[in-house]
Design an enzyme around this catalytic site. Sequence first.
Site: not given
Ligand code: GP9
Ligand code: MN
Length: 727
Positions: A317, A434
């Site tokens: 992310t 997620h």
């Molecule tokens: C965490 C979220 C996820 O705050 O933005 O991050 P990722 O695991 O996708 O790198």
């Molecule tokens: Mn992400």
Amino acid sequence: MKSYVGHIWQKTLAPKNWGNQLNTRSGFFIWVLILLVLKTILAYGWDFDWLHVSDVAQVFLVLINPIGFSMVVLSLTLFIKRRQLYYGAILIVDAVLTLLLYINVVYFREFSDYMSVNTMLGYSTVNQGGKAAGAITWEWHDVLFWADIAIFLILLIARKIKMDRQPVGGWRAFRFFSVGCFIMVFNLMVADIDRPQLLTRQFDREYMVKYLGLGPFTIYDAYNTYETGQVRKSARPEQLAQVQAYVKDHYAAINPTFYGLAKGKNVVVIHLESFQQVSIDRVVNGQPVTPFLNSIYHDKSTIAFDNFFNQVGQGKTSDAENMLETSTFGLPQGSLFSKLGNDQTFQAMPAILDQRAGYSSAVFHGNTGTFWNRSNVYRRMGYQNWISGEYFDVTGKKATSWGLKDKLLFRDSIPYLERLQQPFYVKYLTVTNHTPFDIDKQDQDPNFVTTNSGSKYVDNYWVTNHYLDQALREFFDYLKKSGLYDNTMVVMYGDHYGISNTESRYLAPILGKTDGNWTDLDNANLQRTPLMIHIPGYQDGHIDHTYGGEIDVMPTLEHLLGISTKRYIQLGQDLLSNERSQLVVFRDKDWITPDYASLAGVVWDVRTGQRIDNPTPDQEKLFQKLQSQAMEQLQVSDNLNQKNLLRFYTPKDFKAVNERYYDYSKSATVKRLRDESNSKKSTSLYSKNGHHSTVSDYITDAPELNDARGSTTRVLPRGSDDFSGDD
Ligand code: GP9
Ligand code: MN
């Protein structure tokens, strides 16, 4: 072992010995050690909220990590022969370790984060919270951090503790030291088993402290700071010339058809967590997975891209965010946000839009503010507001372990959004979609039946996609109802894959393939994520087939807003330009174009899906050329970022961001937004609406909406590597 412990107990710790033992050097050492460990655990529990431990392994690590490190460092004083020197040294070491603990306690109260070495070095000058440095918040239990040292000192001076003339002896000192080392190594091993790649990825400081302890975290951080410092020290302003030449050579001319199309409009960027292009128009058991997104995708006000690729590396992310905000890549290893974010010079979207067109800015996200080092990075990017998990009620079922559920995030953001001065540039980081894609039954649409693929990740993925889709529909409905819609450009993009390569064999049949004929090219094709630019009022929307990636979004948006990018150092090319190269470079040096893809050293024909094992001489030449272009783009980016070369460059009319200016504490933010909205010149939705809130325009079916605030939260500031071993 048992008799050894019994022996130590009898000779040292048993209450009857306390008086006597304090009078021997080793006894004194053990008491200093025990109290230091207890103080550390006190801070972990009382001040650091138990570091959000979530399982037995973590509890174990939190309890043992202070022991090994403190023992190793304190035991070094046991080698000292001279009496006063020994007592002086051990108390000084104790005081230094206590100070390290204590400054972190104080810092944590203000910033909910641990102190990096950079912050420590600059603490007297860096006034991060917008408050006077040294504005310390005391609590009565702070006395406990210092009481032991004070009491030891008094007792020594009053000779109630007698200074032992007899040195501990090298061999015994070495034994104490070795036991400390053993505990530390054991600690590291357990940490590595429970959370591999902890050090390389460095996604969250809390994680490092939880697994390794404050001391090792600080040492590791110091080492990193030193390394980065060396690279940066060697950097010379002249090195910028190479970067500038690259940027100039690769500038893709503005396309007048689109230039300024959204000029002056608010910008809402919605980061669709782990959302892949494969979900768009996907039908499962006769039902579209994302009916709302599909409607936006095909809308006449939307410019959508169907050959848009994610280009993230280990920073996931955070890499995606970095690319969208700066048009440069993440790092070859780890996350740029975490590794360089504390002192990087950014010339990022919020600062450029503010300075060129008077945009206010905010990020909304339901996870803790420190994850991916965002609290530091956003300041340096010039984000005026950082509305993170700490602002919201994330208790009970309102959150998944990644943060506030999307429907609630959008809804609960409104009191802040409506008070932002217009035009605004805001970013929503969604989280419900997620991995591992599990949401409560109550959040699932009973009418939506998912696949039965054999992989729970694949099956759950469509379910959380569907939830995200509903959340977006609700948000769009609000935008329309509140009147924001007409004057707002909404940009939606997926940051990276959700279904990892190991799960793709379960996905294969859904996509009309089989596990047997699934290739590396199929995996690369799945790296497409959506990019949709929705401009209300615009009528000529279309699906653009150009090949591009996350690195290209920034110049595209700037041009749509009528901001020319010629003066900036941005490595991407406007996706709407007719001059662009369609070479998409992945962070691991692979690449793809409309014709060919080079994946792990093998070239594929993108159109036929076949491997090219015997390229013609012309093809061979072309592949080499594309490969070297790919390498050059990455190398220019790494040079720029690792050496922090932007500090040597000031674009025309650009005022360097002063990170000290931003105060992200909730109280300051609420006050600032309220004051701005109350001013006569205010352009916020709230003031335009006669100083009435528009929250009632927000309709959500989120079942948790009216849940009372609970006492527990599922939000875990954990790492994002839960799945990283899979690809
Ligand atoms: C965490 C979220 C996820 O705050 O933005 O991050 P990722 O695991 O996708 O790198
Ligand atoms: Mn992400």
